[in-house]
Design a protein around this motif. Sequence first.
Motif, mmCIF file in Angstrom:
data_model
loop_
_atom_site.group_PDB
_atom_site.id
_atom_site.type_symbol
_atom_site.label_atom_id
_atom_site.label_comp_id
_atom_site.label_asym_id
_atom_site.label_seq_id
_atom_site.Cartn_x
_atom_site.Cartn_y
_atom_site.Cartn_z
ATOM 1 N N VAL A 1 0.847 -1.194 0.000
ATOM 2 C CA VAL A 1 0.000 0.000 0.000
ATOM 3 C C VAL A 1 0.884 1.247 0.000
ATOM 4 O O VAL A 1 1.913 1.297 0.678
ATOM 5 N N ARG A 2 0.473 2.230 -0.743
ATOM 6 C CA ARG A 2 1.124 3.542 -0.714
ATOM 7 C C ARG A 2 0.029 4.599 -0.664
ATOM 8 O O ARG A 2 -0.943 4.522 -1.432
ATOM 9 N N ILE A 3 0.165 5.576 0.226
ATOM 10 C CA ILE A 3 -0.875 6.581 0.402
ATOM 11 C C ILE A 3 -0.288 7.975 0.182
ATOM 12 O O ILE A 3 0.769 8.312 0.733
ATOM 13 N N LEU A 4 -0.981 8.769 -0.619
ATOM 14 C CA LEU A 4 -0.584 10.128 -0.955
ATOM 15 C C LEU A 4 -1.665 11.088 -0.466
ATOM 16 O O LEU A 4 -2.789 10.684 -0.161
ATOM 17 N N SER A 5 -1.342 12.394 -0.416
ATOM 18 C CA SER A 5 -2.335 13.379 -0.012
ATOM 19 C C SER A 5 -1.968 14.744 -0.577
ATOM 20 O O SER A 5 -0.792 15.087 -0.697
ATOM 21 N N ASN A 6 -3.018 15.512 -0.909
ATOM 22 C CA ASN A 6 -2.808 16.916 -1.260
ATOM 23 C C ASN A 6 -3.313 17.835 -0.155
ATOM 24 O O ASN A 6 -3.432 19.042 -0.347
ATOM 25 N N GLY A 7 -3.630 17.257 1.001
ATOM 26 C CA GLY A 7 -4.141 18.017 2.124
ATOM 27 C C GLY A 7 -5.646 17.979 2.247
ATOM 28 O O GLY A 7 -6.191 18.067 3.355
ATOM 29 N N SER A 8 -6.344 17.817 1.127
ATOM 30 C CA SER A 8 -7.810 17.753 1.131
ATOM 31 C C SER A 8 -8.322 16.368 0.778
ATOM 32 O O SER A 8 -9.472 16.031 1.094
ATOM 33 N N ASN A 9 -7.487 15.585 0.112
ATOM 34 C CA ASN A 9 -7.859 14.235 -0.304
ATOM 35 C C ASN A 9 -6.717 13.276 -0.021
ATOM 36 O O ASN A 9 -5.543 13.674 0.027
ATOM 37 N N TYR A 10 -7.063 12.030 0.150
ATOM 38 C CA TYR A 10 -6.074 10.957 0.185
ATOM 39 C C TYR A 10 -6.190 10.147 -1.102
ATOM 40 O O TYR A 10 -7.303 9.935 -1.614
ATOM 41 N N THR A 11 -5.065 9.686 -1.604
ATOM 42 C CA THR A 11 -5.055 8.742 -2.714
ATOM 43 C C THR A 11 -4.412 7.462 -2.231
ATOM 44 O O THR A 11 -3.253 7.471 -1.788
ATOM 45 N N ILE A 12 -5.174 6.374 -2.281
ATOM 46 C CA ILE A 12 -4.699 5.076 -1.807
ATOM 47 C C ILE A 12 -4.330 4.232 -3.013
ATOM 48 O O ILE A 12 -5.177 3.950 -3.874
ATOM 49 N N GLN A 13 -3.062 3.845 -3.098
ATOM 50 C CA GLN A 13 -2.593 2.920 -4.127
ATOM 51 C C GLN A 13 -2.313 1.585 -3.449
ATOM 52 O O GLN A 13 -1.647 1.540 -2.414
#
Length: 513
Positions: A326-338
Amino acid sequence: MKKLTFLTATLFLAILSSCSSDDSEDLIDFSVTFSSATISTTETDTTKEITLNFSRAASEAGTITVSVTGENATYGTDFSTAPAANSGTIAVPVAAGDLNATITFTKILDPIEGNTKSVTFSLAGFDNTQWVNGTVNSATVSFSPIAALNGIIDLENGGSNMPNQVYFDFSTGQQTAVKRDTWEIALHNGTENRVYLNAALLVSAAELDGITDLLSVTEATALTTPLELNTLDPMTFQPTTVTVNTVSELLQGLPVGYFQYGDIDDGVVFTDSWQGDLEGTAFAAVSTTPDDNHVYIVGLGNEIPTEAAEPGSINTTGDHRGFMKVRILSNGSNYTIQYAALDETTNISEVTVPKNSSYLLSGFSLINGQSVTVEPAGDEWDINFSGVFSYYGYQGSLIAGLTYSDYAVHNTLGGVGLYQVTTYEKDSEGVVTNFDVPSYANFGRGDVDESAFVYDDRTVIGSGWRDAFGGVLKDDRYYVLKDAAGNYYKLMFTAYISNEGIRGNAQFTYERL
């Protein structure tokens, strides 16, 4: 703790079960009590179940008569019930073997702004002369939200497998049961970008430092830096160290258990901290700079068994559910879960989850690939009776992955404070020392100690309210809670097992101060 069969409790319960259930001299009084004295409705939540709890299973059928009195509320116009009321009373049927009965209240018309409406249900009699009133003899349903006064709550953890987490809100008297295997990770909706693990399912996570390419990771992948980790020797059960060079070697010590890998001194821990603070998550803070977010191996926890345990014991931990990367990203308002299966080298799944300020955490199921509503809204729960709880830490001199049952945590992220009041202490020789504190019955608003409330450790209750080895409920303690709205409550556990001796059927009583 762990999947232990408690011999003392089993023998005690076996003796109880050997007594004939038909011997009326062995039966406790059959008493009837409302589960809560106050119940609220909202504009959208118009139907409520009013529960009548019994002190034991009914040995014969009968009828409970409940009177119905409306304040600015007329039956058939403002509200209705099932069973239906007739001339201001409801005949509630009871069948042999029943442990409770319910009346369904339906609100038809909301009050005009500035006015109030309520309906009071009161115990008015029984057709069986041996039945008696319990501790809560009436329940008032408000057409508008109000803070609950008191109640007796039978927790819906679901029995010896403890399949459910239960969230409870004291101000409404509402409990919400959620299967604990519906999610693995939860995303924090506050200003900090954090990821929580489902401790009730024994989920774990390990960061692959310096690795950001999800598809490049397989079991054969070498760690960028070998890890020297602590574990227990499976033969001697003594502390030992292992060197972990690859993902495959890491997997051996990732599942939560006595042989789980970790190094507390160096901050290498594959579970969230028991305190539940934002800085104690196994996942590092999710950066808004993508290259700073590494791949994690997530242990998906353990199946919930379906075979019930023997009376007095538990069966909560089944087969391990495997691993994902799992890898998780964010722009501060959303999370993106890969995420992907560990052996996947071609395709990944990717889901974007927006932050939702109404909730403290948003659950996500890696197995089903979708967001899951787990917790109620952030200000609508105070305690989570998770049933099962796990973390890597200390148990006496032992450092390992630990699992507890009959567990409760309070909502520290939501500003709920709680502390324990201990009434007496018994030493190893059985000598009792009584403390200068009020009893639960005598504790009032003036006895509250504001300085004692704990807001930074969710495990004040934990599993300390029962003695699993002795198979008994502890009577030396109760708890004081302050919710985020400033309401004060006292609570005390009143049952550890069901009348049949089955774990996962706890009960507590509470009262607003």
